[in-house]
Design a protein around this motif. Structure first.
Motif, mmCIF file in Angstrom:
data_model
loop_
_atom_site.group_PDB
_atom_site.id
_atom_site.type_symbol
_atom_site.label_atom_id
_atom_site.label_comp_id
_atom_site.label_asym_id
_atom_site.label_seq_id
_atom_site.Cartn_x
_atom_site.Cartn_y
_atom_site.Cartn_z
ATOM 1 N N TRP A 101 0.900 -1.028 0.265
ATOM 2 C CA TRP A 101 0.247 0.135 0.232
ATOM 3 C C TRP A 101 1.145 1.632 0.303
ATOM 4 O O TRP A 101 1.702 1.590 0.464
ATOM 5 C CB TRP A 101 -1.186 -0.058 1.433
ATOM 6 N N HIS A 137 -6.952 4.989 4.449
ATOM 7 C CA HIS A 137 -6.632 3.169 4.508
ATOM 8 C C HIS A 137 -8.098 2.064 5.148
ATOM 9 O O HIS A 137 -8.612 1.547 4.842
ATOM 10 C CB HIS A 137 -5.403 3.384 4.486
ATOM 11 N N GLU A 148 -10.530 -0.080 3.328
ATOM 12 C CA GLU A 148 -10.013 -0.768 2.877
ATOM 13 C C GLU A 148 -10.599 -1.439 3.814
ATOM 14 O O GLU A 148 -10.832 -1.893 4.559
ATOM 15 C CB GLU A 148 -8.513 -0.910 3.284
ATOM 16 N N ASN A 201 -7.422 -6.196 3.348
ATOM 17 C CA ASN A 201 -5.947 -5.912 2.885
ATOM 18 C C ASN A 201 -5.919 -4.661 3.600
ATOM 19 O O ASN A 201 -5.507 -3.807 3.306
ATOM 20 C CB ASN A 201 -6.367 -5.784 1.561
ATOM 21 N N ASN A 202 -6.313 -4.311 5.268
ATOM 22 C CA ASN A 202 -6.087 -3.109 5.093
ATOM 23 C C ASN A 202 -4.958 -3.787 6.632
ATOM 24 O O ASN A 202 -5.524 -4.352 7.951
ATOM 25 C CB ASN A 202 -7.517 -2.871 6.852
#
Ligand SMILES: O=P(O)(O)OC[C@H]1O[C@H](O)[C@H](O)[C@@H](O)[C@@H]1O
Length: 539
Positions: A47, A303, A307, A311-312
Motif C-alpha cells: 500500500w 486506508h 480498505e 487488506n487493511n
C-alpha cells in the motif's frame, strides 16, 4: 449510537478460533512456507510506500479467515464509523475521539455535538504555521532583540512523548533551532537542560492539555523563576507560549493570551501530537514538514476507514496480535525499528498502547475474563540484536515482533545501509527457521554443546518495509499503530480512551508530599510508613 458491546469470547468466531488454535498451535511456520510457495505473496499488503509482510506468523489462511470473522462479530466496521463520525465513544469521559480530524483536509467535516470542528482546527493550524515561520526566520525575537536559537518543550506523557519522538525521528529534516524536552519532575532533568540555555535566545513551549499536571507546572515554574533572574515580567510574553485547553490557568501562570495555542477535549493526550501539541515539531522541522506528517496520517486514516479488512494494514496487524495475546497467551510484543532515527519509537508507543488498552473492565462495567493490553517494548536493531535478542531467539517466551525498516537510507551510505538491511532480513529469517540439531551437528559442533546451539525457530514477526523515512511516512506509521490500538480495544470490548489507572498514584503522591513537611504522618501500610520516615530523616 454507542460503540458495539460484544464480549469477544461469546462470538462464534472466537469458538472457531479456539478449536482451530488447538489444531495448529504446534505447527512450524517452516512447514507452512514449504507447503505453499505463494504464502509470502498472499500474506503481504502493498500500500502506497508500505510493504507489509505478515507471512512469518503462526497463522494459516484459515486462521486469518476466523480472525476476520471476529472483526465482523464484534462489529468493527460500525465502531470505525462511530469513531470517525464524532460519536462520544470515550464514554467514561463523555468525549468524542477525533484525532483523525486534525490531519483531515480543510474541506472535511467532523462534527462534535452537531458542530463541525474543522474551521477551528484550521484556524489553529494557521496560528501554528505563522508562529513557527516567524521564530524560524528570525522575525520573532527575544526580549533583548536576539533571534531564538533554542526551544524547550515542557510537558509530560502525551504532551512530551509524541513531539519528542517525532523531533528525534525527523532530525534529518531539522533546521537551526536546538530543541530540548523537559518532562520529569526530577529537578535534575530541568537543571541539566537549563544549564545549556541562554534566557535571551530561548523559547519555552509549555504543553499541558489540562494545565494541572504537577510535573509540567513545577518545571514551568522553575524555568520561569530562572528566566526572571535575567529578565523582567514583561519579557515573559516574548518567551513563553502554551498549548492547552485550560485557558484560565494558562493566563494565571502569566502567559499572554495571544501566546496560547488551543487544544480540544476530543483529542486524547496520547493522540495529540497532530494538534498544537506538535508546535515544537513545527518549530524544529518547519511547518511544511509538520503538514506532511499530518498528510501521511490522513492517508493511513483513509486506508483504515475504506480498505477491506483483509487488506487493511492496521486491522490485520491488530488481529494477528489478538491471536498471540489471547490464544498463544503471549504477554508482550517487541517493536524493532532498523533505523536509529526511530530510537524513541517504542517508548512513544508504550503510552499509546499500554495507557489505552491496559484495562480490565469491559464496556458493560464488568471485569473481563480474557487477556487485554499487550506489553510493548523495543529498541532499534542492530543494537538490540547485541542486547536482548538472545531471549527472543532461545528463551522460553513467545515474543511476536514488528520489524520496521526503510529501503533507502537518508544519508545514502549504501555500504552501511546494505549491512543494516541484511541484518533486518536475516533476523526474521532466523526467527522463522531457527536451526535444527542436524544442522548444528553438521557444522562440526562438539556433541555436548549441540543442544545449546539449537534454535527452535517458529518465532513470529511482521516486516514493515517503507521506502524512506520522511515526515509523511512517519505520519503513516504512527497512525497505523493508533488504529491498531483502536481495533484491539474494540475487540476486547474495553474503553481505550480514558486513563483512570494513572490517578491513584497521583493522589497518594500529593498526600505524601504534604507529610514531608508535616510532623503528622497519615496512616500507611508499614512498608510505606517506614520508607516515608526514612526519607524524612535522610533527605
Ligand atoms: O497534557 P497534560 O494534561 O499535562 O497530561 C499529561 C499526561 O498526564 C496524564 O497523567 C495522562 O496519563 C496522560 O495521558 C497525559 O498525556
Amino acid at each position: 449510537m454507542a460503540l458495539p458491546n460484544v464480549n469477544p469470547t461469546t462470538t462464534p468466531s472466537w469458538k472457531k478460533l479456539q478449536s482451530h488454535f488447538e489444531a495448529v498451535k504446534d505447527v512450524h511456520m517452516k512447514d507452512l512456507f514449504a507447503n505453499d510457495a505463494d504464502r509470502a505473496d498472499k500474506m503481504t499488503i502493498k500500500w502506497d510506500d508500505f510493504y507489509v509482510d505478515f507471512s512469518k506468523n503462526r497463522i494459516t489462511e484459515e486462521t486469518l479467515g476466523y480472525l476476520l470473522e471476529l472483526a465482523d462479530d464484534v462489529k468493527l466496521k460500525e465502531a470505525i464509523q462511530s469513531q470517525f463520525s464524532g460519536e462520544i465513544i470515550n464514554k467514561t469521559e463523555g468525549r468524542a475521539v477525533l484525532h483523525a480530524a486534525l490531519r483531515a483536509p480543510e474541506s472535511a467535516t467532523f462534527n462534535v455535538e452537531g458542530q463541525n470542528v474543522m474551521p477551528e482546527v484550521y484556524k489553529a493550524k494557521q496560528k501554528i504555521e505563522g508562529f513557527a515561520n516567524e521564530v524560524i526566520n528570525g522575525e520573532r525575537k527575544g526580549y533583548t532583540g536576539k533571534v531564538f536559537t533554542d526551544v524547550v518543550n515542557i510537558g509530560i506523557g502525551g504532551s512530551d512523548l509524541g513531539p519528542a519522538m517525532v523531533v528525534d525521528s525527523l532530525q534529518y529534516y531539522k533546521n537551526h533551532l536546538t530543541t530540548h524536552f523537559v518532562s520529569n519532575v526530577d529537578g535534575d532533568h530541568v537543571n541539566e537542560v537549563i544549564k545549556k540555555l541562554d534566557p535571551e535566545t530561548t523559547l519555552f513551549v509549555v504543553v499541558s492539555k489540562t494545565f494541572t499536571t504537577q510535573e509540567t507546572l513545577s518545571n514551568a515554574n522553575t524555568i520561569k523563576s530562572w528566566f526572571l533572574k535575567s529578565a523582567n515580567e514583561t519579557a515573559i510574553a516574548k518567551h513563553f507560549v502554551a498549548v492547552s485547553t485550560n485557558l484560565e490557568s494558562v493566563k494565571n501562570f502569566g502567559i499572554d493570551e495571544n501566546n496560547i495555542f488551543p487544544m480540544w477535549d476530543w483529542v486524547g493526550g496520547r493522540f495529540s501530537l497532530w494538534s498544537a501539541v506538535g508546535l515544537t515539531i513545527s518549530l524544529a522541522v518547519g511547518y511544511n514538514n509538520f503538514a506532511s506528517l499530518l498528510d501521511g496520517a490522513n492517508k493511513m486514516d483513509n486506508h483504515f476507514k475504506n480498505e477491506d479488512f483483509k487488506n487493511n494494514i492496521p486491522v490485520v496487524l491488530a488481529l494477528i496480535s489478538i491471536w498471540y495475546n489471547n490464544f498463544f497467551k503471549a504477554e508482550s510484543e517487541a517493536v524493532i525499528p532498523y533505523s536509529q532515527y526511530l530510537n524513541q519509537f517504542a517508548t512513544y508507543l508504550q503510552q499509546g498502547i499500554m495507557e489505552s488498552n491496559g484495562k480490565s473492565i469491559d464496556r458493560n462495567g464488568n471485569p473481563v475474563n480474557y487477556e487485554t493490553g499487550t506489553l510493548i517494548w523495543g529498541e532499534p536493531g542492530t543494537n538490540s540484536q547485541h542486547a536482548f535478542f538472545q531471549l527472543i531467539h532461545q528463551g522460553t517466551k513467545l515474543i511476536p515482533a514488528d520489524f520496521i525498516g526503510f529501503t533507502k537510507s537518508l544519508h545514502g551510505n549504501q555500504d552501511h545501509q546494505d549491512k543494516l538491511i541484511s541484518n533486518f532480513l536475516a533476523q526474521t529469517e532466523a526467527l522463522l527457521n531457527g536451526k535444527t540439531e542436524a544442522e548444528v551437528v553438521a557444522e562440526g559442533t562438539k556433541e555436548d554443546i549441540v543442544p545449546f546451539k539449537v534454535f527452535k525457530g517458529n518465532k513470529p514477526t511482521n516486516t514493515i518495509f517503507i521506502n524512506k523515512l520522511s515526515p509523511e511516512s512517519l505520519g503513516k506509521l504512527i497512525a497505523m499503530y493508533e488504529h491498531k490500538i483502536f481495533v484491539q480495544g474494540i475487540i476486547w470490548n474495553i474503553y481505550s480512551y480514558d486513563q483512570f489507572g494513572v490517578e491513584l498514584g497521583k493522589q497518594l503522591a500529593s498526600k505524601i508530599l504534604q507529610e514531608f513537611n508535616n510532623s503528622a504522618v497519615n496512616e500507611h501500610d508499614s512498608s510505606t510508613h517506614n520508607l516515608l520516615n526514612y526519607y524524612r530523616k535522610m533527605s
